[in-house]
Design a protein around this motif. Structure first.
Motif, PDB file in Angstrom:
ATOM      1  N   VAL A 120       0.822  -1.222   0.000  1.00 43.18           N
ATOM      2  CA  VAL A 120       0.000   0.000   0.000  1.00 43.18           C
ATOM      3  C   VAL A 120       0.856   1.272   0.000  1.00 43.18           C
ATOM      4  CG1 VAL A 120      -1.993  -1.064   1.170  1.00 43.18           C
ATOM      5  CG2 VAL A 120      -0.220   0.029   2.546  1.00 43.18           C
ATOM      6  N   VAL A 121       2.165   1.127  -0.076  1.00 42.56           N
ATOM      7  CA  VAL A 121       3.016   2.306   0.168  1.00 42.56           C
ATOM      8  C   VAL A 121       2.778   3.427  -0.854  1.00 42.56           C
ATOM      9  CG1 VAL A 121       5.087   1.399  -1.017  1.00 42.56           C
ATOM     10  CG2 VAL A 121       5.334   3.087   0.780  1.00 42.56           C
ATOM     11  N   ALA A 122       2.520   3.083  -2.112  1.00 43.38           N
ATOM     12  CA  ALA A 122       2.355   4.130  -3.137  1.00 43.38           C
ATOM     13  C   ALA A 122       1.156   5.018  -2.825  1.00 43.38           C
ATOM     14  CB  ALA A 122       2.202   3.498  -4.524  1.00 43.38           C
ATOM     15  N   LYS A 123       0.089   4.421  -2.313  1.00 44.43           N
ATOM     16  CA  LYS A 123      -1.119   5.199  -2.028  1.00 44.43           C
ATOM     17  C   LYS A 123      -1.008   5.942  -0.687  1.00 44.43           C
ATOM     18  CE  LYS A 123      -4.229   4.535  -5.317  1.00 44.43           C
ATOM     19  NZ  LYS A 123      -5.298   3.614  -5.457  1.00 44.43           N
ATOM     20  N   VAL A 124      -0.280   5.360   0.260  1.00 43.64           N
ATOM     21  CA  VAL A 124      -0.210   6.006   1.585  1.00 43.64           C
ATOM     22  C   VAL A 124       0.837   7.137   1.608  1.00 43.64           C
ATOM     23  CG1 VAL A 124       0.196   5.638   4.062  1.00 43.64           C
ATOM     24  CG2 VAL A 124      -1.018   3.901   2.755  1.00 43.64           C
ATOM     25  N   ALA A 125       1.892   7.002   0.800  1.00 39.79           N
ATOM     26  CA  ALA A 125       2.993   7.978   0.875  1.00 39.79           C
ATOM     27  C   ALA A 125       2.533   9.429   0.687  1.00 39.79           C
ATOM     28  CB  ALA A 125       4.092   7.608  -0.112  1.00 39.79           C
TER      29      ALA A 125
END
Ligand code: UDP
Ligand code: UDP
Length: 463
Positions: A120-125
């Motif tokens: 999920v890192v791309a959306k949370v960053a």
């Protein structure tokens, strides 16, 4: 005298027990070290195991807060092709991340950081950036596989070299990786899972670090290559903080049957067999495994899984196994269908070996208890993990065994390898050495303990 307020850390896992478990373990560890901890989970979960573990975890750890991210409904048409329910959940979590900012910004005391799943890192960053929150990834796989996923965008952009006919791939700073060890879907960049990995890999540099459920000694040369030589520039610092330890005494009454069975077995006489919480074996393969277990003189404890999601697992073990097999092995074997407390079983003196698919939590649980492994990878990251496990001296891996639905491993071969696993005294000695090093790493002042304490310290705001 300077004072400070404790850090408040949000933990946000993705789908499946293999992802939830390390997050809960880390949550408990951080709470013990006096951080305020909030676990954010997607609702509804895919499996019963996830919802039951979340409730039980919160009951046993009343100081830990919980927030739920309500997932948008899935609008899949009845005639669309089947998708792995765990991949679908990962997709839905990503689709619902617009609901995360209000959860994060309304917290009191405010969050000091968010630790998220790689998926999920791309959306949370970008959300974390707006809120000025440092973001860390908690990886659920090996360092070697993480380097592969980090490098996947580069590989995928060069189809002339990255295709079915390539024998191996080269990631700068690491030994060549056999193409046969890569998940075949990595060659299809339009596949939901592959495209999700590529998108998230491109956002890796947004994270301040990748917390790894591993320890320095276990993957020393890879860690040096990635951290000191910085061969893959998109990777933030790799921070080994494992093996993550169980979070509470898991004694539940459901396990009384196998606990009393284990109590009656001689020391190191039993092979424990499990392929994790979401890998079901084909009927034909199950029958070959039965043949191998029937033939071997070793005792066994087999956790049988027959469907991807536990909610669909309705029939009992007898429905799937041959009556003759159950009758002939009743004095030396136990087959359990349903959830078992794996980390507790691996710690039982009767267990002498672990036949495993080699997903990463299982590898680290075996390392922490010094149980020799026989790797039988089934899909995903498991072949890469098996190689890491073998190179660290924790077990054996028969590379010729097929994985996925492609082929069948014969009962005689399984039996031969089980004998090798259970009788190799040098391997048993090496596995105990791994346990010693693992315990040292997580003990007070050990390499993993120091790393996580440093991370938490860097998040504390003095006032
Ligand atoms: N697990 C367990 N009991 C089961 C099945 C799984 O305790 O019956 C735990 C196992 O100990 C590990 C996690 O669930 O902590 C599974 O993660 P792993 O990475 O080993 O495999 P996955 O399930 O993701 O394939
Ligand atoms: N994965 C990854 N990095 C991570 C966590 C997961 O690359 O930090 C990938 C890896 O391919 C793994 C997959 O995510 O195989 C999915 O994990 P999951 O337990 O959902 O699936 P499995 O490996 O059991 O198919």
């Amino acid at each position: 005298m300077s004072t400070s307020q404790p850090s408040h850390i949000a933990l946000f896992p993705s789908a499946g027990m293999g992802h939830l478990m390390p997050f809960l373990r880390l949550a408990a560890m951080l709470a013990k070290q006096d951080s305020i901890v909030t676990v954010i989970t997607a609702q509804p979960t895919v499996s019963l195991a996830e919802s039951e573990h979340i409730s039980s975890f919160l009951r046993h750890n009343p100081k830990i807060n919980h927030l739920e991210l309500q997932l948008a409904p899935s609008f899949r048409q009845a005639d669309s092709p089947p998708v792995d329910p765990f991949f679908l959940q990962m997709h839905l979590i990503n689709q619902s991340i617009n609901l995360l900012p209000p959860l994060l910004s309304s917290s009191s005391p405010p969050f000091s950081a968010i630790f998220v799943d790689f998926l999920v890192v791309a959306k949370v960053a970008p959300i974390a950036k707006t809120l000025d929150l440092p973001i860390y990834i908690l990886s659920t796989t090996s360092v070697a596989f993480d380097s592969l996923t980090a490098y996947l965008p580069m590989l995928a952009s060069n189809p002339a070299e990255f295709n079915k006919t390539s024998a191996e791939i080269k990631i700068p700073g690491l030994p060549p990786m056999a193409m046969s060890s890569l998940p075949p879907i990595f060659l299809d960049s339009s596949h939901l899972f592959t495209s999700t990995i590529i998108t998230n890999s491109q956002a890796l540099s947004e994270a301040k670090g990748i917390l790894m459920n591993t320890f320095e000694w276990f993957q020393a040369s890879t860690l040096v290559a990635l951290n000191k030589d910085r061969v893959t520039k998109s990777l933030p610092p790799i921070l080994p903080i494992g093996p993550l330890e169980p979070y509470h005494d898991p004694h539940d009454d459901n396990g009384d049957q196998y606990r009393s069975w284990l109590e009656n077995q001689p020391v190191e006489s039993v092979v424990y067999i499990s392929f994790g919480n979401r890998t079901a074996m084909s009927r034909d393969q199950m029958h070959e495994l039965e043949k191998g277990l029937e033939k071997t003189e070793w005792r066994f404890f087999w956790v049988l899984k027959t469907s991807t999601v536990d909610k669909d697992d309705k029939e009992d073990a007898e429905h799937f196994l041959n009556e003759a097999f159950l009758e002939k092995t009743k004095n030396k074997g136990l087959v359990i269908k349903g959830w078992v407390e794996q980390q507790e079983i691996l710690g039982h003196p009767a267990i002498g070996g672990f036949l495993s698919h080699c997903r990463w939590n299982s590898v680290m649980e075996a390392a922490l208890r010094g149980v020799p492994m026989l790797a039988w990878p089934q899909h995903g990251d498991q072949r890469v993990n098996a190689q890491v496990m073998e190179e660290a001296g924790l077990g054996l891996w028969e590379r010729n065994w097929d994985w996925g639905p492609n082929g069948i491993v014969k009962g005689e071969e399984i039996e031969k390898k089980i004998v090798e696993l259970m009788t190799d005294e040098k391997l048993r000695g090496r596995a105990k050495k791994v346990r010693e090093e693992a315990r040292k790493a997580v003990g007070r002042g050990g390499s993993s303990d120091k790393v996580i304490r440093e991370v938490v310290k860097s998040l504390i705001i003095p006032f």
